[in-house]
Scaffold this active site. Sequence first.
Site, PDB file in Angstrom:
ATOM      1  CB  VAL A 166      -1.098   0.260   1.360  1.00 21.05           C
ATOM      2  CG1 VAL A 166      -2.363  -0.973   1.183  1.00 21.05           C
ATOM      3  CG2 VAL A 166      -0.455  -0.247   2.575  1.00 21.05           C
TER       4      VAL A 166
ATOM      5  CB  SER B 125      -3.118   2.561  17.164  1.00 22.20           C
ATOM      6  OG  SER B 125      -3.106   2.168  18.607  1.00 22.20           O
TER       7      SER B 125
ATOM      8  CE1 TYR C 194       0.889   0.639  14.685  1.00 26.17           C
ATOM      9  CE2 TYR C 194       0.370   1.051  16.450  1.00 26.17           C
ATOM     10  CZ  TYR C 194      -0.173   0.976  15.778  1.00 26.17           C
ATOM     11  OH  TYR C 194      -1.308  -0.354  15.631  1.00 26.17           O
ATOM     12  CB  ALA C 195       2.473   7.164  18.589  1.00 25.07           C
TER      13      ALA C 195
ATOM     14  CB  SER D 143       2.409   6.258  11.256  1.00 20.41           C
ATOM     15  OG  SER D 143       1.198   4.948  12.029  1.00 20.41           O
TER      16      SER D 143
HETATM   17  P1  NAP Z   1      -1.126  -8.457  11.769  1.00 22.50           P
HETATM   18  O1  NAP Z   1      -2.568  -9.481  12.040  1.00 22.50           O
HETATM   19  O2  NAP Z   1      -0.162  -7.773  11.830  1.00 22.50           O
HETATM   20  O3  NAP Z   1      -2.282  -8.028  10.083  1.00 22.50           O
HETATM   21  C1  NAP Z   1      -1.523  -6.922   9.348  1.00 22.50           C
HETATM   22  C2  NAP Z   1      -2.440  -7.382   7.850  1.00 22.50           C
HETATM   23  O4  NAP Z   1      -1.411  -5.516   7.106  1.00 22.50           O
HETATM   24  C3  NAP Z   1      -2.046  -7.720   6.955  1.00 22.50           C
HETATM   25  O5  NAP Z   1      -2.861  -8.661   6.517  1.00 22.50           O
HETATM   26  C4  NAP Z   1      -0.883  -7.983   6.033  1.00 22.50           C
HETATM   27  O6  NAP Z   1      -0.531  -7.834   4.960  1.00 22.50           O
HETATM   28  C5  NAP Z   1      -1.083  -6.101   5.980  1.00 22.50           C
HETATM   29  N1  NAP Z   1       0.009  -5.411   5.226  1.00 22.50           N
HETATM   30  C6  NAP Z   1       1.125  -4.901   6.680  1.00 22.50           C
HETATM   31  N2  NAP Z   1       2.423  -4.378   5.582  1.00 22.50           N
HETATM   32  C7  NAP Z   1       1.468  -4.008   4.280  1.00 22.50           C
HETATM   33  C8  NAP Z   1       1.841  -3.423   2.766  1.00 22.50           C
HETATM   34  N3  NAP Z   1       3.101  -2.878   2.969  1.00 22.50           N
HETATM   35  N4  NAP Z   1       0.840  -3.749   1.956  1.00 22.50           N
HETATM   36  C9  NAP Z   1      -0.965  -4.192   2.335  1.00 22.50           C
HETATM   37  N5  NAP Z   1      -0.490  -4.878   3.030  1.00 22.50           N
HETATM   38  C10 NAP Z   1       0.028  -4.473   4.331  1.00 22.50           C
HETATM   39  O7  NAP Z   1      -2.091  -6.578  12.590  1.00 22.50           O
HETATM   40  P2  NAP Z   1      -3.695  -6.469  13.019  1.00 22.50           P
HETATM   41  O8  NAP Z   1      -3.172  -6.554  14.556  1.00 22.50           O
HETATM   42  O9  NAP Z   1      -4.683  -7.117  12.871  1.00 22.50           O
HETATM   43  O10 NAP Z   1      -3.455  -4.204  12.858  1.00 22.50           O
HETATM   44  C11 NAP Z   1      -4.464  -3.840  11.838  1.00 22.50           C
HETATM   45  C12 NAP Z   1      -4.288  -2.865  11.660  1.00 22.50           C
HETATM   46  O11 NAP Z   1      -4.916  -2.867  13.344  1.00 22.50           O
HETATM   47  C13 NAP Z   1      -2.715  -1.850  11.215  1.00 22.50           C
HETATM   48  O12 NAP Z   1      -3.043  -1.047  11.027  1.00 22.50           O
HETATM   49  C14 NAP Z   1      -2.593  -1.642  13.038  1.00 22.50           C
HETATM   50  O13 NAP Z   1      -1.796  -0.807  12.386  1.00 22.50           O
HETATM   51  C15 NAP Z   1      -3.672  -1.587  13.756  1.00 22.50           C
HETATM   52  N6  NAP Z   1      -4.065  -1.787  15.368  1.00 22.50           N
HETATM   53  C16 NAP Z   1      -4.023  -3.476  16.031  1.00 22.50           C
HETATM   54  C17 NAP Z   1      -3.644  -2.859  17.187  1.00 22.50           C
HETATM   55  C18 NAP Z   1      -3.971  -4.685  18.056  1.00 22.50           C
HETATM   56  O14 NAP Z   1      -3.381  -4.360  18.567  1.00 22.50           O
HETATM   57  N7  NAP Z   1      -3.480  -5.342  17.518  1.00 22.50           N
HETATM   58  C19 NAP Z   1      -4.149  -1.697  18.051  1.00 22.50           C
HETATM   59  C20 NAP Z   1      -4.419  -1.008  17.360  1.00 22.50           C
HETATM   60  C21 NAP Z   1      -4.627  -0.893  16.072  1.00 22.50           C
HETATM   61  P3  NAP Z   1       0.567  -9.507   4.811  1.00 22.50           P
HETATM   62  O15 NAP Z   1       0.189 -10.906   5.284  1.00 22.50           O
HETATM   63  O16 NAP Z   1       0.177  -9.837   3.413  1.00 22.50           O
HETATM   64  O17 NAP Z   1       1.735  -9.622   5.266  1.00 22.50           O
END
Ligand code: NAP
Length: 248
Positions: free
Chosen positions: A70, A148, A161-162, A164
């Site tokens: 992305v 987040s 991260y914060a 972004s």
């Molecule tokens: P995750 O399980 O690590 O999944 C990350 C996802 O992003 C995967 O589908 C990955 O695809 C995709 N991705 C990473 N880099 C990419 C790129 N350059 N281009 C396209 N896709 C990319 O993370 P998650 O915990 O579900 O987090 C999802 C969102 O929620 C993120 O934005 C994260 O910052 C936010 N968030 C998470 C939490 C938490 O506690 N988990 C809290 C607050 C916010 P691949 O499978 O191809 O790698």
Amino acid sequence: MLESVKPLEGKTALITGGSRGIGRAIARALAAQGADIAVVSSGNGQAAADVCRKIAGEYGVRTAHYICDVSDFEKTKETVGNVRSDFGGIGILVNCAGITRDGLILRMKEEDFDRVVDVNLKGAFNMIRHCSGIFLRQRGGCIINISSVVGLTGNAGQANYAASKAGLIGLTKAVARELAGRNIRCNAIAPGFIGTDMTEGIDTDRISASVPLGRIGCPEEVAQAAVYLAEAAYVTGTVLTVDGGLAM
Ligand code: NAP
């Protein structure tokens, strides 16, 4: 007996980061409401293909997956074009792709700052930039950015991260103001600690003790908020926290 029409039937939802974690749960939840699903991810595509196959089988909606980093402006343009021609339009954009590269500010590498901002913030800009013309022509659209709580409160060791995630909130509000008159809504969700690959290895007991509701959340609880925002016709420019009370 007449089959009832689901609220998102006839709409296509494009979900970046839909191959795993929160994005996968959002893809499922939107499909349960009748939306066709385009999953964008950056890896080898196997996880995204599995998600698509399962969702199509469970809900009978159309699905397809696309490999796209992305942060790449030209590639996101091409991918959005492909989704539009495969599905005939895009009604909902969920910017969920995200990464972390944690480190203390004194030692944080320039490339780690740049990469996190490029994926988390510029990635959302790229997708919105390329989808907005489609939304304008369709006279409507819905954007959901996954920010987040860290973007609201900050967090030691996560300056990149914060930054972004706080940037995503500014982006959300600017886009919401700019496009509201064209029936395009833009909102953000600010999750707290959610159990996914991203948070694997964190000390769950220690974190849970700091959360008023006493536990970390699950991806489906964030997905509920996404469904709400996808359907809430009078809500734009808001940041919905899904954090067990962490950031209040
Ligand atoms: P995750 O399980 O690590 O999944 C990350 C996802 O992003 C995967 O589908 C990955 O695809 C995709 N991705 C990473 N880099 C990419 C790129 N350059 N281009 C396209 N896709 C990319 O993370 P998650 O915990 O579900 O987090 C999802 C969102 O929620 C993120 O934005 C994260 O910052 C936010 N968030 C998470 C939490 C938490 O506690 N988990 C809290 C607050 C916010 P691949 O499978 O191809 O790698």
